[in-house]
Design a protein around this motif. Structure first.
Motif, short mmCIF file in Angstrom:
data_model
loop_
_atom_site.label_atom_id
_atom_site.label_comp_id
_atom_site.label_asym_id
_atom_site.label_seq_id
_atom_site.Cartn_x
_atom_site.Cartn_y
_atom_site.Cartn_z
N HIS A 54 0.83 -1.21 0.00
CA HIS A 54 0.00 0.00 0.00
C HIS A 54 0.86 1.26 0.00
CE1 HIS A 54 -3.58 -2.36 0.49
NE2 HIS A 54 -3.19 -2.87 1.64
N HIS A 56 1.44 3.44 -2.15
CA HIS A 56 0.89 4.60 -2.86
C HIS A 56 -0.26 5.25 -2.10
CE1 HIS A 56 -1.27 0.99 -3.94
NE2 HIS A 56 -2.30 1.71 -4.31
N LEU A 57 -0.63 4.66 -0.98
CA LEU A 57 -1.73 5.19 -0.15
C LEU A 57 -1.18 5.49 1.25
CD1 LEU A 57 -4.36 2.43 -1.07
CD2 LEU A 57 -4.19 4.72 -2.08
N ARG A 92 -8.21 -1.77 6.51
CA ARG A 92 -7.95 -3.17 6.19
C ARG A 92 -6.45 -3.36 6.33
NH1 ARG A 92 -8.86 -5.24 0.38
NH2 ARG A 92 -7.08 -6.57 0.78
N THR A 185 -4.32 0.05 5.66
CA THR A 185 -4.65 1.28 4.94
C THR A 185 -6.17 1.48 5.01
OG1 THR A 185 -4.29 2.54 2.89
CG2 THR A 185 -4.97 0.25 2.64
N TRP A 186 -6.65 2.61 4.49
CA TRP A 186 -8.09 2.86 4.49
C TRP A 186 -8.80 1.83 3.62
CZ3 TRP A 186 -9.29 6.22 8.09
CH2 TRP A 186 -8.41 7.26 8.41
N ARG A 187 -9.92 1.29 4.11
CA ARG A 187 -10.69 0.36 3.26
C ARG A 187 -11.15 1.07 1.99
NH1 ARG A 187 -12.96 -3.94 6.18
NH2 ARG A 187 -15.02 -3.76 5.31
N PRO A 189 -9.93 4.09 -0.05
CA PRO A 189 -8.75 4.95 -0.09
C PRO A 189 -9.07 6.43 0.06
CG PRO A 189 -8.59 3.27 -1.77
CD PRO A 189 -9.98 3.17 -1.20
N LYS A 190 -8.29 7.10 0.87
CA LYS A 190 -8.39 8.55 1.00
C LYS A 190 -7.03 9.11 1.33
CE LYS A 190 -10.85 7.95 5.38
NZ LYS A 190 -11.94 8.44 6.21
N ALA B 43 -0.63 -0.49 -8.13
CA ALA B 43 -1.95 -0.11 -7.58
C ALA B 43 -3.07 -0.86 -8.29
CB ALA B 43 -2.15 1.39 -7.73
N PHE B 44 -4.18 -1.01 -7.58
CA PHE B 44 -5.41 -1.50 -8.19
C PHE B 44 -6.37 -0.31 -8.33
CE2 PHE B 44 -5.66 -6.17 -8.46
CZ PHE B 44 -4.39 -6.48 -8.01
N ARG B 54 -10.51 5.43 -10.15
CA ARG B 54 -10.03 5.76 -8.81
C ARG B 54 -9.31 4.57 -8.19
NH1 ARG B 54 -12.67 3.47 -4.54
NH2 ARG B 54 -14.71 2.55 -4.90
N TYR B 55 -8.56 4.85 -7.12
CA TYR B 55 -7.90 3.79 -6.37
C TYR B 55 -8.92 2.93 -5.62
CZ TYR B 55 -3.09 5.70 -6.61
OH TYR B 55 -1.84 6.11 -7.02
N VAL B 56 -8.59 1.63 -5.49
CA VAL B 56 -9.25 0.77 -4.50
C VAL B 56 -8.14 0.16 -3.65
CG1 VAL B 56 -11.34 0.22 -5.78
CG2 VAL B 56 -9.29 -1.13 -6.17
N SER B 57 -8.49 -0.32 -2.48
CA SER B 57 -7.46 -0.83 -1.56
C SER B 57 -7.19 -2.32 -1.79
CB SER B 57 -7.88 -0.59 -0.10
OG SER B 57 -9.09 -1.27 0.17
N PHE B 93 -8.93 9.75 -5.19
CA PHE B 93 -9.69 9.55 -3.95
C PHE B 93 -11.10 10.10 -4.12
CE2 PHE B 93 -5.19 10.10 -2.88
CZ PHE B 93 -4.93 8.83 -2.38
N TRP B 95 -13.93 8.74 -4.08
CA TRP B 95 -14.97 7.91 -3.48
C TRP B 95 -15.82 8.78 -2.57
CZ3 TRP B 95 -16.95 3.68 -4.72
CH2 TRP B 95 -17.40 2.71 -3.83
#
Lengths: 225, 116
Positions: A54, A56-57, A92, A185-187, A189-190, B43-44, B54-57, B93, B95
């Motif tokens: 993670h 990049h987040l 998560r 990381t955030w479930r 993303p932020k 990244a996904f 957008r990004y997802v985790s 971001f 979302w």
């Protein structure tokens, strides 16, 4: 005399059946040379590092060491190792390999059991089982937190992988010492940074009737409290 | 993500690893290299039919399988992954929190077992 004779081992207690895993401080410097007493660290997004998930987040590093002492593994035919960790519901957590040494270019050398690197897969049943164990001691998972669970996995990290008693005995040898590293990381993303917080870890396997719980603190206390 | 949201226009290149076959329709793309001004290496991202991304985790096929168990029939795995390239509005971001995206831990958190 029959060559197929087997020995029946009588265990005095259910707690003798299973794998003994003891928490330790990490012994290998972590990412960005985090020392052995830095167990929780919050990072802003940074460049990609191999085996990092993670980066990049905004993410929270969660790390600890463990030891599996030499033991007879009585009553264990095969088992999957289990870890659970208590994190915030907005987060998560995902896992890196288990490292046993530093290799060339400061890259971690992965623990291998039965000729393959040890990997992890999410396991919500392990999380629920661990939560039951935790709460049976009178403690409660605080509001706003939950246990995330993992079991050892196949290399694709999609299915649980069980190790035979023989393969575990070979890997443990005279005693196995390793480091484990997870990233939350955030479930959803932020950009918001993740405030470091204490994380409760539970170690077990799917044969043992117990968990070993311990807590990682963002700031290690030095001196008398 | 709101239909009005506008992001930076980028050419997204990666590998298609999954699809959402139900509204909001989307594709799941794994980046094998960073895109300048866009998503990072490894990244996904979720690419909506509206052209926004957008990004997802998520981190792998397991997450798509998990989403499929939470929302049967809504998710499809693309395996082996296939090359993906499309111009998108990149809103990393973007979302807004009103859409539900399955994420590991949902059943522990006792969210709705199956979201239709």
């Amino acid at each position: 005399m029959s060559t197929n004779a087997t020995t029946t081992v009588q265990l005095d207690s259910a707690y003798e059946k299973g794998v003994i895993i003891q928490p330790r401080l990490p012994f290998i410097n972590g990412i960005f040379d985090l020392g052995p007493n830095t167990l929780i660290a919050s990072h802003a997004p940074h460049e990609h590092i191999r085996e990092h998930l993670h980066d990049h987040l905004p993410h929270l590093h969660i790390r600890y060491g463990f030891e599996i002492p030499k033991q007879p593994l009585l009553g264990v035919n095969e088992t999957a190792l289990v870890v659970i960790m208590m994190i915030k519901v907005e987060h998560r957590v995902d896992c890196n390999p288990v490292f046993v040494a530093l290799g060339p270019h400061n890259e971690g050398v992965c623990l291998r059991i039965a000729d393959q690197d040890v990997h992890w897969v999410h396991n919500e049943d392990a999380a629920k089982n661990g939560t039951t164990h935790y709460e049976s001691t009178g403690r409660r998972v605080p509001k706003g937190f939950y246990f995330a669970g993992f079991s050892t996995a196949d290399p694709g990290e999609r299915n649980i992988h069980h190790y035979t008693r023989e393969s575990l005995l070979r890997a443990i040898g005279a005693g196995l010492r390793a480091d484990q590293h997870f990233q939350a990381t955030w479930r959803d993303p932020k950009e918001e940074p993740i405030e470091p917080y204490p994380v409760v870890i539970g170690l077990s396997d799917d044969t043992s009737p117990f968990f070993t719980f311990f807590e990682l603190r963002p700031t290690v206390a030095l001196g008398p409290s | 993500m709101t239909a009005e949201a506008q992001g930076k226009r980028i050419l997204l290149r990666g590998n298609l690893v999954g699809r959402r076959d139900r509204s909001p329709y989307a594709e799941v793309v794994h980046l094998s290299a960073a895109i300048e001004g866009g998503p990072a290496d490894n990244a996904f991202v979720l690419v909506y039919r509206t052209g926004q991304a957008r990004y997802v985790s998520w981190i792998g096929y397991f997450d798509i399988e998990y989403a499929s168990r939470r929302e049967p029939g809504a998710w499809e795995i693309v395996e082996p992954a296939s090359p993906f390239q499309r111009e998108v509005d990149w809103i990393p971001f973007g979302w807004d929190g009103t859409e539900y995206l399955p994420s590991i831990g949902d059943s522990v958190l006792k969210k709705t077992e199956v979201v239709q």
